[in-house]
Design a protein around this motif. Structure first.
Motif, PDB file in Angstrom:
ATOM      1  N   TRP A  42      38.321   5.674 -15.877  1.00  0.00           N
ATOM      2  CA  TRP A  42      37.897   6.077 -14.532  1.00  0.00           C
ATOM      3  C   TRP A  42      36.867   5.124 -13.914  1.00  0.00           C
ATOM      4  O   TRP A  42      36.367   5.393 -12.821  1.00  0.00           O
ATOM      5  CB  TRP A  42      37.317   7.487 -14.561  1.00  0.00           C
ATOM      6  N   LEU A  43      36.551   4.007 -14.578  1.00  0.00           N
ATOM      7  CA  LEU A  43      35.430   3.167 -14.131  1.00  0.00           C
ATOM      8  C   LEU A  43      35.810   1.703 -14.043  1.00  0.00           C
ATOM      9  O   LEU A  43      36.286   1.105 -15.009  1.00  0.00           O
ATOM     10  CB  LEU A  43      34.253   3.345 -15.103  1.00  0.00           C
ATOM     11  N   GLN A  44      35.614   1.132 -12.857  1.00  0.00           N
ATOM     12  CA  GLN A  44      35.669  -0.313 -12.647  1.00  0.00           C
ATOM     13  C   GLN A  44      34.432  -0.741 -11.868  1.00  0.00           C
ATOM     14  O   GLN A  44      33.804   0.053 -11.171  1.00  0.00           O
ATOM     15  CB  GLN A  44      36.943  -0.730 -11.904  1.00  0.00           C
ATOM     16  N   ASP A  45      34.098  -2.004 -12.004  1.00  0.00           N
ATOM     17  CA  ASP A  45      32.916  -2.571 -11.350  1.00  0.00           C
ATOM     18  C   ASP A  45      33.253  -2.945  -9.914  1.00  0.00           C
ATOM     19  O   ASP A  45      34.141  -3.770  -9.672  1.00  0.00           O
ATOM     20  CB  ASP A  45      32.471  -3.811 -12.143  1.00  0.00           C
ATOM     21  N   GLY A  98      25.869   3.262 -14.194  1.00  0.00           N
ATOM     22  CA  GLY A  98      25.997   2.391 -15.352  1.00  0.00           C
ATOM     23  C   GLY A  98      27.431   1.999 -15.649  1.00  0.00           C
ATOM     24  O   GLY A  98      28.366   2.369 -14.934  1.00  0.00           O
ATOM     25  N   PHE A  99      27.604   1.261 -16.750  1.00  0.00           N
ATOM     26  CA  PHE A  99      28.902   0.657 -17.077  1.00  0.00           C
ATOM     27  C   PHE A  99      29.084   0.623 -18.592  1.00  0.00           C
ATOM     28  O   PHE A  99      28.158   0.274 -19.327  1.00  0.00           O
ATOM     29  CB  PHE A  99      28.959  -0.765 -16.518  1.00  0.00           C
ATOM     30  N   ALA A 100      30.261   1.002 -19.050  1.00  0.00           N
ATOM     31  CA  ALA A 100      30.609   0.942 -20.472  1.00  0.00           C
ATOM     32  C   ALA A 100      31.538  -0.243 -20.708  1.00  0.00           C
ATOM     33  O   ALA A 100      32.671  -0.255 -20.218  1.00  0.00           O
ATOM     34  CB  ALA A 100      31.285   2.238 -20.913  1.00  0.00           C
ATOM     35  N   VAL A 101      31.066  -1.242 -21.425  1.00  0.00           N
ATOM     36  CA  VAL A 101      31.848  -2.459 -21.659  1.00  0.00           C
ATOM     37  C   VAL A 101      33.056  -2.134 -22.529  1.00  0.00           C
ATOM     38  O   VAL A 101      32.949  -1.440 -23.543  1.00  0.00           O
ATOM     39  CB  VAL A 101      30.984  -3.540 -22.326  1.00  0.00           C
ATOM     40  N   LYS A 102      34.185  -2.643 -22.128  1.00  0.00           N
ATOM     41  CA  LYS A 102      35.429  -2.389 -22.852  1.00  0.00           C
ATOM     42  C   LYS A 102      35.364  -2.959 -24.274  1.00  0.00           C
ATOM     43  O   LYS A 102      34.983  -4.111 -24.473  1.00  0.00           O
ATOM     44  CB  LYS A 102      36.610  -2.991 -22.093  1.00  0.00           C
ATOM     45  N   ASP A 103      35.706  -2.123 -25.238  1.00  0.00           N
ATOM     46  CA  ASP A 103      35.784  -2.495 -26.667  1.00  0.00           C
ATOM     47  C   ASP A 103      34.443  -2.950 -27.243  1.00  0.00           C
ATOM     48  O   ASP A 103      34.415  -3.623 -28.273  1.00  0.00           O
ATOM     49  CB  ASP A 103      36.833  -3.600 -26.886  1.00  0.00           C
ATOM     50  N   MET A 159      21.717  11.447  -6.738  1.00  0.00           N
ATOM     51  CA  MET A 159      23.024  10.792  -6.752  1.00  0.00           C
ATOM     52  C   MET A 159      23.377  10.257  -8.139  1.00  0.00           C
ATOM     53  O   MET A 159      22.673   9.409  -8.685  1.00  0.00           O
ATOM     54  CB  MET A 159      23.037   9.630  -5.745  1.00  0.00           C
ATOM     55  N   ASN A 160      24.466  10.758  -8.708  1.00  0.00           N
ATOM     56  CA  ASN A 160      25.112  10.131  -9.851  1.00  0.00           C
ATOM     57  C   ASN A 160      26.329   9.381  -9.340  1.00  0.00           C
ATOM     58  O   ASN A 160      27.210   9.991  -8.712  1.00  0.00           O
ATOM     59  CB  ASN A 160      25.574  11.168 -10.870  1.00  0.00           C
ATOM     60  N   THR A 161      26.412   8.078  -9.583  1.00  0.00           N
ATOM     61  CA  THR A 161      27.562   7.317  -9.113  1.00  0.00           C
ATOM     62  C   THR A 161      27.804   6.129 -10.028  1.00  0.00           C
ATOM     63  O   THR A 161      26.859   5.533 -10.561  1.00  0.00           O
ATOM     64  CB  THR A 161      27.368   6.847  -7.661  1.00  0.00           C
ATOM     65  N   TYR A 162      29.072   5.774 -10.189  1.00  0.00           N
ATOM     66  CA  TYR A 162      29.433   4.705 -11.116  1.00  0.00           C
ATOM     67  C   TYR A 162      30.403   3.685 -10.526  1.00  0.00           C
ATOM     68  O   TYR A 162      30.400   2.533 -10.929  1.00  0.00           O
ATOM     69  CB  TYR A 162      30.063   5.301 -12.378  1.00  0.00           C
ATOM     70  N   THR A 163      31.236   4.094  -9.574  1.00  0.00           N
ATOM     71  CA  THR A 163      32.326   3.219  -9.182  1.00  0.00           C
ATOM     72  C   THR A 163      32.755   3.499  -7.743  1.00  0.00           C
ATOM     73  O   THR A 163      32.142   4.288  -7.023  1.00  0.00           O
ATOM     74  CB  THR A 163      33.515   3.395 -10.148  1.00  0.00           C
ATOM     75  N   THR A 214      21.206  17.150  -8.219  1.00  0.00           N
ATOM     76  CA  THR A 214      21.898  15.880  -8.376  1.00  0.00           C
ATOM     77  C   THR A 214      23.393  16.136  -8.352  1.00  0.00           C
ATOM     78  O   THR A 214      23.885  17.041  -9.032  1.00  0.00           O
ATOM     79  CB  THR A 214      21.501  15.192  -9.693  1.00  0.00           C
ATOM     80  N   LEU A 215      24.124  15.351  -7.571  1.00  0.00           N
ATOM     81  CA  LEU A 215      25.564  15.520  -7.415  1.00  0.00           C
ATOM     82  C   LEU A 215      26.285  14.225  -7.764  1.00  0.00           C
ATOM     83  O   LEU A 215      25.808  13.136  -7.438  1.00  0.00           O
ATOM     84  CB  LEU A 215      25.893  15.919  -5.975  1.00  0.00           C
ATOM     85  N   ASN A 216      27.406  14.358  -8.421  1.00  0.00           N
ATOM     86  CA  ASN A 216      28.225  13.187  -8.716  1.00  0.00           C
ATOM     87  C   ASN A 216      29.120  12.880  -7.519  1.00  0.00           C
ATOM     88  O   ASN A 216      29.718  13.779  -6.923  1.00  0.00           O
ATOM     89  CB  ASN A 216      29.088  13.442  -9.947  1.00  0.00           C
ATOM     90  N   GLY A 217      29.213  11.613  -7.171  1.00  0.00           N
ATOM     91  CA  GLY A 217      30.092  11.224  -6.078  1.00  0.00           C
ATOM     92  C   GLY A 217      30.217   9.721  -5.992  1.00  0.00           C
ATOM     93  O   GLY A 217      29.207   9.010  -5.977  1.00  0.00           O
ATOM     94  N   ASP A 218      31.437   9.212  -5.969  1.00  0.00           N
ATOM     95  CA  ASP A 218      31.688   7.778  -5.869  1.00  0.00           C
ATOM     96  C   ASP A 218      32.243   7.443  -4.485  1.00  0.00           C
ATOM     97  O   ASP A 218      32.835   8.294  -3.816  1.00  0.00           O
ATOM     98  CB  ASP A 218      32.684   7.334  -6.948  1.00  0.00           C
ATOM     99  N   TRP A 219      32.056   6.201  -4.076  1.00  0.00           N
ATOM    100  CA  TRP A 219      32.569   5.784  -2.779  1.00  0.00           C
ATOM    101  C   TRP A 219      34.087   5.740  -2.810  1.00  0.00           C
ATOM    102  O   TRP A 219      34.712   5.494  -3.848  1.00  0.00           O
ATOM    103  CB  TRP A 219      32.003   4.432  -2.382  1.00  0.00           C
ATOM    104  N   ALA A 220      34.709   5.973  -1.662  1.00  0.00           N
ATOM    105  CA  ALA A 220      36.160   5.960  -1.527  1.00  0.00           C
ATOM    106  C   ALA A 220      36.542   5.058  -0.363  1.00  0.00           C
ATOM    107  O   ALA A 220      35.957   5.153   0.718  1.00  0.00           O
ATOM    108  CB  ALA A 220      36.688   7.375  -1.290  1.00  0.00           C
TER     109      ALA A 220
END
Length: 315
Positions: free
Chosen positions: A165-168, A194-199, A115-119, A44-50
């Protein structure tokens, strides 16, 4: 590694060793256990779209470079038997290389693409002046990419999470799924998303359980997951949201690790009681509707053994 290795080369020397360690571990499994267990094994590799910051040729190239390094650094040797050309641009003759014997073990040392991906990130050439507060620079000398979530007009790419480092931005997920499928041609397991909600940590329980931003995130990513499977022919075998429970996250500042909540199940750290959030109900409903045999919300018992989704696999 030699102790004299320059600091900007060190991560790539470590990565080189990690690829070899992975490949030889795969070889042991295939040689000794696969014929008995009939299992599949991979990485499994981490990679986000650019995406380019704008349409300039320099920033289009910067986005390609970001993908070439973030994904190709580990994936290309395993699936294509060579490092991506962008590493040569960055490291020159300091780029590590495999011996012929090592490459024979590395090549093909994964049965699938994990695939690990978040943003998604906006990328531009690092010579351009982006305010330091708005950009996250890749920390390697001669890097040809610089990351930001801020568009040229000053607006943000998506909803900001607790993590800097994370936006939807679900639109990037569909394109990202197509990228390794077209490049490597192997089935894809989405092993983290996944997503971590602010505050969220400071919100009352009732408000934390509603977590609109996470619900919106998973609505977007599950829709973006179906499209490449049903319309683009991408072979996705599983989708595993991160995470089932709020937990101790791997944040740069350890003091923030319990404040950052990715879970679709709320954990009261004082008494360990668990409460399903709206995003959990959404994922259960989506699984039941799209997988065919997924659990109903009424059938779920909220404990550590409960499944959230059985993944999405093309018929």
């Amino acid at each position: 590694m030699q102790p004299q290795v320059p600091n900007n080369h060190t991560p790539f020397g470590v990565g080189h060793s990690a690829i070899l360690s992975h490949a030889y571990a795969i070889k042991v499994y295939r040689d000794k256990f696969k014929s008995i267990q009939k299992g599949e094994i991979g990485i499994t590799l981490n990679g986000d779209w650019a995406i380019p910051y704008d349409d300039s040729p320099e920033n289009v190239e910067a986005a390609k470079h970001a993908l070439g390094v973030a994904i190709g650094w580990f994936a290309d040797p395993i699936y294509l038997d060579h490092y991506p050309g962008y590493l040569k641009q960055m490291l020159g003759d300091r780029r590590p290389d495999f011996t012929a014997e090592e490459l024979a073990v590395v090549q093909g040392s994964s049965d699938f693409y994990g695939m690990n991906t978040y943003t998604t990130h906006l990328c531009r050439e690092p010579s351009a002046q982006i305010p330091k507060a708005l950009a996250v620079k890749m920390s390697f000398k001669n890097s040809l990419s610089e990351y930001t979530f801020t568009r040229p007009n000053g607006t943000q790419l998506g909803t900001q999470a607790q993590c800097a480092w994370l936006q939807d931005y679900p639109q990037g997920f569909r394109v990202l799924l197509n990228y390794p499928w077209k490049r490597y041609g192997l089935p894809i397991y989405v092993t983290e998303n996944g997503f971590a909600v602010k505050d969220e940590n400071s919100k009352p329980l009732e408000e934390a359980l509603q977590e609109y931003d996470r619900v919106n995130y998973f609505k977007g990513t599950t829709a973006a997951l179906k499209a490449p499977v049903l319309e683009d022919g991408v072979d996705v075998w599983a989708y595993l949201p991160w995470s089932f429970l709020d937990n101790f996250e791997c944040e740069p500042l350890r003091a923030d690790a319990y404040l950052t909540k990715f879970g679709v199940t709320y954990v009261d750290y004082e008494n360990q009681r668990r409460h399903p959030k709206e995003s959990a109900k959404l994922l259960i409903k989506w699984s039941a509707e799209n997988v065919g045999s997924g659990p109903t919300p009424e059938a779920i018992q909220w404990n550590a053994a409960s499944p959230l989704t059985r993944g999405y696999r093309r018929p």
